[in-house]
Write a protein that holds these residues in place. Structure first.
Motif, mmCIF file in Angstrom:
data_model
loop_
_atom_site.group_PDB
_atom_site.id
_atom_site.type_symbol
_atom_site.label_atom_id
_atom_site.label_comp_id
_atom_site.label_asym_id
_atom_site.label_seq_id
_atom_site.Cartn_x
_atom_site.Cartn_y
_atom_site.Cartn_z
ATOM 1 N N LYS A 71 -2.807 -3.367 11.534
ATOM 2 C CA LYS A 71 -3.864 -4.353 11.790
ATOM 3 C C LYS A 71 -3.706 -5.564 10.876
ATOM 4 O O LYS A 71 -3.867 -6.704 11.311
ATOM 5 C CB LYS A 71 -5.240 -3.717 11.602
ATOM 6 C CG LYS A 71 -5.624 -2.779 12.718
ATOM 7 C CD LYS A 71 -6.989 -2.172 12.490
ATOM 8 C CE LYS A 71 -7.366 -1.240 13.617
ATOM 9 N NZ LYS A 71 -8.686 -0.629 13.422
ATOM 10 N N GLN B 236 -2.124 2.571 10.363
ATOM 11 C CA GLN B 236 -2.950 1.808 11.293
ATOM 12 C C GLN B 236 -3.523 0.569 10.597
ATOM 13 O O GLN B 236 -3.483 -0.533 11.145
ATOM 14 C CB GLN B 236 -4.077 2.672 11.849
ATOM 15 C CG GLN B 236 -4.923 1.960 12.887
ATOM 16 C CD GLN B 236 -6.002 2.851 13.438
ATOM 17 O OE1 GLN B 236 -6.621 3.645 12.736
ATOM 18 N NE2 GLN B 236 -6.241 2.736 14.741
ATOM 19 N N ALA B 237 -4.035 0.743 9.391
ATOM 20 C CA ALA B 237 -4.562 -0.398 8.629
ATOM 21 C C ALA B 237 -3.454 -1.407 8.339
ATOM 22 O O ALA B 237 -3.663 -2.623 8.430
ATOM 23 C CB ALA B 237 -5.200 0.094 7.333
ATOM 24 N N ARG B 238 -2.274 -0.915 8.013
ATOM 25 C CA ARG B 238 -1.120 -1.785 7.749
ATOM 26 C C ARG B 238 -0.759 -2.594 9.001
ATOM 27 O O ARG B 238 -0.477 -3.792 8.930
ATOM 28 C CB ARG B 238 0.056 -0.910 7.313
ATOM 29 C CG ARG B 238 1.349 -1.627 7.020
ATOM 30 C CD ARG B 238 2.368 -0.583 6.535
ATOM 31 N NE ARG B 238 3.664 -1.142 6.298
ATOM 32 C CZ ARG B 238 4.740 -0.917 7.073
ATOM 33 N NH1 ARG B 238 4.638 -0.147 8.147
ATOM 34 N NH2 ARG B 238 5.906 -1.443 6.767
ATOM 35 N N THR C 62 0.831 -1.210 0.000
ATOM 36 C CA THR C 62 0.000 0.000 0.000
ATOM 37 C C THR C 62 0.863 1.257 0.000
ATOM 38 O O THR C 62 0.560 2.220 -0.708
ATOM 39 C CB THR C 62 -0.940 0.008 1.229
ATOM 40 O OG1 THR C 62 -1.747 -1.163 1.185
ATOM 41 C CG2 THR C 62 -1.824 1.232 1.243
#
Length: 173
Positions: free
Chosen positions: A111, A107-109, A14
């Motif tokens: 998680k 944060q998404a990475r 990403t």
């Protein structure tokens, strides 16, 4: 390495995509690229800490200046300085917007990394861009009473969306 026909996942995918996407604001591309290779927790918490310090200053919180000077004068790797100076002077609304965007991406990475670890799924190894755990060059000394310049109150107003417009690369200047 394969597990259940699933190849190792690239946690930086990403960030790599964001760093080269011409539809993303240049400052966001820069700060996404600066995070490639960093551990998920370190990257997220470092950006969150930086965003909080900048936000506190913008909100008039006295502890904000102390926190930012501590971050910028820290004798650990140069990551937070890199992110801060990539955004410094761009206008507080854009700086905070970019930091919040990056914090969400990281944060998404993080998680996803946790889910992959819990599921014992393979991940490509992260290769830190930093070769030393201390600064590589001089670290400034900062006065906590530094003057807030005009970029700390700059608000692009209703033309804010103009900052995100993509220029057609086929157009010549």
């Amino acid at each position: 390495m394969k597990t259940d026909c699933i190849e190792a996942f690239d946690l930086d995918l990403t960030l790599k995509d964001a760093s080269s996407d011409p539809s993303i604001r240049p400052t966001r591309r820069m700060i996404a690229a600066a995070c490639i290779g960093l551990g998920p927790e370190d990257a997220y918490y470092s950006v969150r800490e930086l965003r909080e310090a900048v936000e506190w200053i913008h909100e008039g919180e006295p502890a904000g200046k102390r926190k930012l000077t501590t971050i910028l004068s820290n004798h650990c790797d140069d990551f937070q300085r890199c992110i801060y100076y990539a955004l410094a002077g761009k206008g507080i609304v854009l700086v905070l917007d970019d930091l919040q965007w990056l914090e969400g991406v990281l944060q998404a990475r993080g998680k996803l990394a946790g889910e992959l670890l819990r599921g014992k799924r393979p991940m490509l190894p992260l290769v830190s861009p930093y070769v030393a755990s201390e600064p590589d060059g001089p670290v400034g000394r900062f006065d906590v009473d530094f003057e807030i310049g005009p970029s700390w109150s700059f608000d692009p107003g209703p033309d804010y969306e103009a900052f995100d417009r993509v220029v057609d690369p086929k157009l010549s200047l």
